[in-house]
Design a protein around this motif. Structure first.
Motif, PDB file in Angstrom:
ATOM      1  N   LEU A   1      50.088  30.864  55.709  1.00 35.50           N
ATOM      2  CA  LEU A   1      49.244  29.795  54.834  1.00 35.50           C
ATOM      3  C   LEU A   1      47.924  30.538  54.432  1.00 35.50           C
ATOM      4  CD1 LEU A   1      48.779  26.801  53.706  1.00 35.50           C
ATOM      5  CD2 LEU A   1      47.559  26.410  55.896  1.00 35.50           C
ATOM      6  N   ALA A   2      47.312  31.197  54.978  1.00 40.40           N
ATOM      7  CA  ALA A   2      46.131  31.984  54.713  1.00 40.40           C
ATOM      8  C   ALA A   2      46.519  32.897  53.432  1.00 40.40           C
ATOM      9  CB  ALA A   2      45.559  32.652  55.816  1.00 40.40           C
ATOM     10  N   VAL A   3      47.362  33.658  53.754  1.00 40.41           N
ATOM     11  CA  VAL A   3      48.133  34.797  52.481  1.00 40.41           C
ATOM     12  C   VAL A   3      48.421  34.025  51.303  1.00 40.41           C
ATOM     13  CG1 VAL A   3      49.816  36.348  52.014  1.00 40.41           C
ATOM     14  CG2 VAL A   3      48.888  36.285  54.460  1.00 40.41           C
ATOM     15  N   LEU A   4      49.013  32.621  51.554  1.00 40.86           N
ATOM     16  CA  LEU A   4      49.297  32.032  50.198  1.00 40.86           C
ATOM     17  C   LEU A   4      48.133  31.659  49.480  1.00 40.86           C
ATOM     18  CD1 LEU A   4      51.744  30.708  48.592  1.00 40.86           C
ATOM     19  CD2 LEU A   4      51.466  28.860  50.071  1.00 40.86           C
ATOM     20  N   ILE A   5      46.996  30.853  50.201  1.00 40.12           N
ATOM     21  CA  ILE A   5      46.015  30.757  49.889  1.00 40.12           C
ATOM     22  C   ILE A   5      45.198  31.939  49.135  1.00 40.12           C
ATOM     23  CG2 ILE A   5      43.478  29.777  50.272  1.00 40.12           C
ATOM     24  CD1 ILE A   5      44.844  28.025  52.467  1.00 40.12           C
ATOM     25  N   ALA A   6      45.198  32.782  49.696  1.00 41.60           N
ATOM     26  CA  ALA A   6      44.396  34.047  49.130  1.00 41.60           C
ATOM     27  C   ALA A   6      45.245  34.501  47.845  1.00 41.60           C
ATOM     28  CB  ALA A   6      44.270  35.198  50.203  1.00 41.60           C
ATOM     29  N   VAL A   7      46.349  34.577  47.848  1.00 39.91           N
ATOM     30  CA  VAL A   7      47.084  34.935  46.655  1.00 39.91           C
ATOM     31  C   VAL A   7      46.786  34.367  45.459  1.00 39.91           C
ATOM     32  CG1 VAL A   7      49.439  35.478  45.669  1.00 39.91           C
ATOM     33  CG2 VAL A   7      48.797  36.454  47.866  1.00 39.91           C
ATOM     34  N   LEU A   8      47.108  32.727  45.678  1.00 43.38           N
ATOM     35  CA  LEU A   8      46.979  31.779  44.576  1.00 43.38           C
ATOM     36  C   LEU A   8      45.712  31.900  44.000  1.00 43.38           C
ATOM     37  CD1 LEU A   8      49.074  28.997  45.767  1.00 43.38           C
ATOM     38  CD2 LEU A   8      49.588  30.568  44.018  1.00 43.38           C
ATOM     39  N   LEU A   9      44.376  31.928  44.949  1.00 44.02           N
ATOM     40  CA  LEU A   9      43.060  31.832  44.548  1.00 44.02           C
ATOM     41  C   LEU A   9      42.890  33.273  43.751  1.00 44.02           C
ATOM     42  CD1 LEU A   9      41.433  29.884  47.552  1.00 44.02           C
ATOM     43  CD2 LEU A   9      42.065  29.138  45.067  1.00 44.02           C
ATOM     44  N   LEU A  10      43.372  34.161  44.309  1.00 40.48           N
ATOM     45  CA  LEU A  10      43.265  35.684  43.381  1.00 40.48           C
ATOM     46  C   LEU A  10      43.585  35.343  42.077  1.00 40.48           C
ATOM     47  CD1 LEU A  10      42.445  38.563  43.537  1.00 40.48           C
ATOM     48  CD2 LEU A  10      44.783  39.068  44.032  1.00 40.48           C
ATOM     49  N   ILE A  11      44.827  35.012  41.835  1.00 46.00           N
ATOM     50  CA  ILE A  11      45.238  34.561  40.575  1.00 46.00           C
ATOM     51  C   ILE A  11      44.241  33.668  39.915  1.00 46.00           C
ATOM     52  CG2 ILE A  11      47.174  33.417  38.993  1.00 46.00           C
ATOM     53  CD1 ILE A  11      49.019  34.494  41.402  1.00 46.00           C
ATOM     54  N   ALA A  12      43.861  32.405  40.448  1.00 45.31           N
ATOM     55  CA  ALA A  12      43.238  31.526  39.924  1.00 45.31           C
ATOM     56  C   ALA A  12      41.745  32.289  39.437  1.00 45.31           C
ATOM     57  CB  ALA A  12      42.614  30.563  40.608  1.00 45.31           C
ATOM     58  N   ALA A  13      41.181  32.941  40.459  1.00 49.57           N
ATOM     59  CA  ALA A  13      39.706  33.976  39.936  1.00 49.57           C
ATOM     60  C   ALA A  13      39.910  34.710  38.787  1.00 49.57           C
ATOM     61  CB  ALA A  13      39.241  34.552  41.317  1.00 49.57           C
ATOM     62  N   ILE A  14      41.041  35.428  38.867  1.00 54.38           N
ATOM     63  CA  ILE A  14      41.412  36.433  37.720  1.00 54.38           C
ATOM     64  C   ILE A  14      41.366  35.380  36.203  1.00 54.38           C
ATOM     65  CG2 ILE A  14      43.060  37.967  36.183  1.00 54.38           C
ATOM     66  CD1 ILE A  14      44.022  38.649  39.069  1.00 54.38           C
ATOM     67  N   ILE A  15      41.941  34.241  36.356  1.00 47.70           N
ATOM     68  CA  ILE A  15      42.164  33.536  35.153  1.00 47.70           C
ATOM     69  C   ILE A  15      40.872  32.738  34.724  1.00 47.70           C
ATOM     70  CG2 ILE A  15      42.937  31.502  34.210  1.00 47.70           C
ATOM     71  CD1 ILE A  15      45.584  31.819  35.938  1.00 47.70           C
ATOM     72  N   GLU A  16      39.785  32.282  35.985  1.00 47.01           N
ATOM     73  CA  GLU A  16      38.663  31.873  35.571  1.00 47.01           C
ATOM     74  C   GLU A  16      37.637  32.875  35.016  1.00 47.01           C
ATOM     75  OE1 GLU A  16      35.566  28.905  37.816  1.00 47.01           O
ATOM     76  OE2 GLU A  16      37.051  29.711  39.027  1.00 47.01           O
TER      77      GLU A  16
ATOM     78  N   MET B   1      61.650  34.138  58.444  1.00 47.04           N
ATOM     79  CA  MET B   1      60.363  34.475  57.755  1.00 47.04           C
ATOM     80  C   MET B   1      59.481  33.406  57.700  1.00 47.04           C
ATOM     81  SD  MET B   1      60.025  36.046  53.843  1.00 47.04           S
ATOM     82  CE  MET B   1      58.552  36.573  53.229  1.00 47.04           C
ATOM     83  N   LYS B   2      58.108  33.838  58.216  1.00 50.22           N
ATOM     84  CA  LYS B   2      57.253  32.721  58.239  1.00 50.22           C
ATOM     85  C   LYS B   2      56.848  31.979  57.127  1.00 50.22           C
ATOM     86  CE  LYS B   2      54.917  33.841  62.736  1.00 50.22           C
ATOM     87  NZ  LYS B   2      53.712  33.899  63.530  1.00 50.22           N
ATOM     88  N   MET B   3      56.820  32.836  55.759  1.00 55.83           N
ATOM     89  CA  MET B   3      56.544  32.129  54.693  1.00 55.83           C
ATOM     90  C   MET B   3      57.616  31.052  54.239  1.00 55.83           C
ATOM     91  SD  MET B   3      54.023  32.267  52.313  1.00 55.83           S
ATOM     92  CE  MET B   3      53.320  33.707  52.477  1.00 55.83           C
ATOM     93  N   LYS B   4      59.075  31.186  54.458  1.00 60.99           N
ATOM     94  CA  LYS B   4      59.936  30.193  54.263  1.00 60.99           C
ATOM     95  C   LYS B   4      59.750  29.090  54.978  1.00 60.99           C
ATOM     96  CE  LYS B   4      64.727  29.600  54.129  1.00 60.99           C
ATOM     97  NZ  LYS B   4      66.274  30.455  54.516  1.00 60.99           N
ATOM     98  N   GLU B   5      59.303  29.523  56.562  1.00 55.94           N
ATOM     99  CA  GLU B   5      58.997  28.351  57.515  1.00 55.94           C
ATOM    100  C   GLU B   5      57.896  27.424  56.854  1.00 55.94           C
ATOM    101  OE1 GLU B   5      57.981  27.758  62.143  1.00 55.94           O
ATOM    102  OE2 GLU B   5      58.311  29.806  61.164  1.00 55.94           O
ATOM    103  N   LEU B   6      56.918  28.251  56.322  1.00 52.94           N
ATOM    104  CA  LEU B   6      55.774  27.242  55.630  1.00 52.94           C
ATOM    105  C   LEU B   6      56.195  26.437  54.748  1.00 52.94           C
ATOM    106  CD1 LEU B   6      52.838  26.754  55.437  1.00 52.94           C
ATOM    107  CD2 LEU B   6      52.464  28.717  53.942  1.00 52.94           C
ATOM    108  N   PHE B   7      56.893  26.979  53.797  1.00 51.90           N
ATOM    109  CA  PHE B   7      57.481  26.152  52.558  1.00 51.90           C
ATOM    110  C   PHE B   7      58.360  24.911  53.109  1.00 51.90           C
ATOM    111  CE2 PHE B   7      57.144  30.155  50.013  1.00 51.90           C
ATOM    112  CZ  PHE B   7      55.987  29.755  49.464  1.00 51.90           C
ATOM    113  N   ASN B   8      59.139  25.316  54.227  1.00 54.41           N
ATOM    114  CA  ASN B   8      59.898  24.104  54.710  1.00 54.41           C
ATOM    115  C   ASN B   8      58.994  23.068  55.374  1.00 54.41           C
ATOM    116  OD1 ASN B   8      62.282  25.239  53.960  1.00 54.41           O
ATOM    117  ND2 ASN B   8      62.480  26.263  56.024  1.00 54.41           N
TER     118      ASN B   8
END
Length: 203
Positions: free
Chosen positions: A178-193, A1-8
């Motif tokens: 990486l792009a997916v992770l960035i988008a998801v985390l910034l979506l959460i940050a935007a909701i909070i902001e 899985m690429k997300m796991k590979e990214l975390f590694n």
């Protein structure tokens, strides 16, 4: 899985993460010190941000529009800066320095009594997600830039010694998760902001 590979792969990026934090911290200090040679540049940046903020505040549902603009602005810029790192890492470095200086400069404008409150209410709620994500994007942009430099230099060495191109290909494959992770985390940050931070600042 690429997300796991990214975390590694994050383990291999630790030196880049350290460098981005140090550059950001130094840039923050430059902005905080409010050196005359940077004042015009920083004020121009702040005027642009203030103009957008005032425009959105006048809309019927400002919180919704703040969310849309914040998310799209941060997500598009952060993902772009990763790939723009292919230009020898210059633009990620510029974004890193500019963001650090702007944040430091904004806080330097507050008096000592208000600075802590501004940090606590206006930055911490979303910043604990947003700032690390931006630093991560810049770190990968710098990584790609460094690999481009290395690949260029290795054109003059024997084929069997050329390792940068294969490493560059591997990192480019990781840019999708990486792009997916960035988008998801910034979506959460935007909701909070656009909700919690917006509410706290209005208090």
């Amino acid at each position: 899985m690429k997300m796991k590979e990214l975390f590694n792969h994050f383990k291999e990026m630790k030196h880049y993460f350290i460098v981005t934090v140090l550059v950001f911290a130094f840039s923050f200090y430059l902005g905080w010190a409010n050196s005359d040679q940077f004042t015009n540049f920083l004020n121009n940046q702040l005027r642009g941000i203030k103009s957008i903020s005032q425009s959105l505040s006048g809309k019927e549902n400002p919180q919704f529009w703040f969310f849309i603009v914040i998310f799209l602005n941060n997500a598009i810029k952060s993902i772009l800066i990763v790939f723009l790192g292919l230009g020898f890492g210059l633009l990620p470095l510029f974004m890193l320095i500019a963001n650090g200086m702007i944040l430091g400069y904004v806080l330097s404008l507050q008096n000592h009594g208000n600075t802590f409150a501004l940090i606590l209410k206006g930055i911490v709620p979303h910043g604990i997600i947003e700032i690390p994500v931006i630093l991560m994007a810049c770190a990968y942009g710098l990584k790609l830039g460094m690999l481009v430099w290395k690949a260029g230099i290795q054109m003059f060495v024997p084929v069997q010694l050329r390792t940068a191109r294969s490493e560059l290909s591997r990192v480019l494959r990781l840019t999708k998760p990486l792009a997916v992770l960035i988008a998801v985390l910034l979506l959460i940050a935007a909701i909070i902001e656009s909700t919690l931070t917006y509410w706290l600042v209005q208090m």
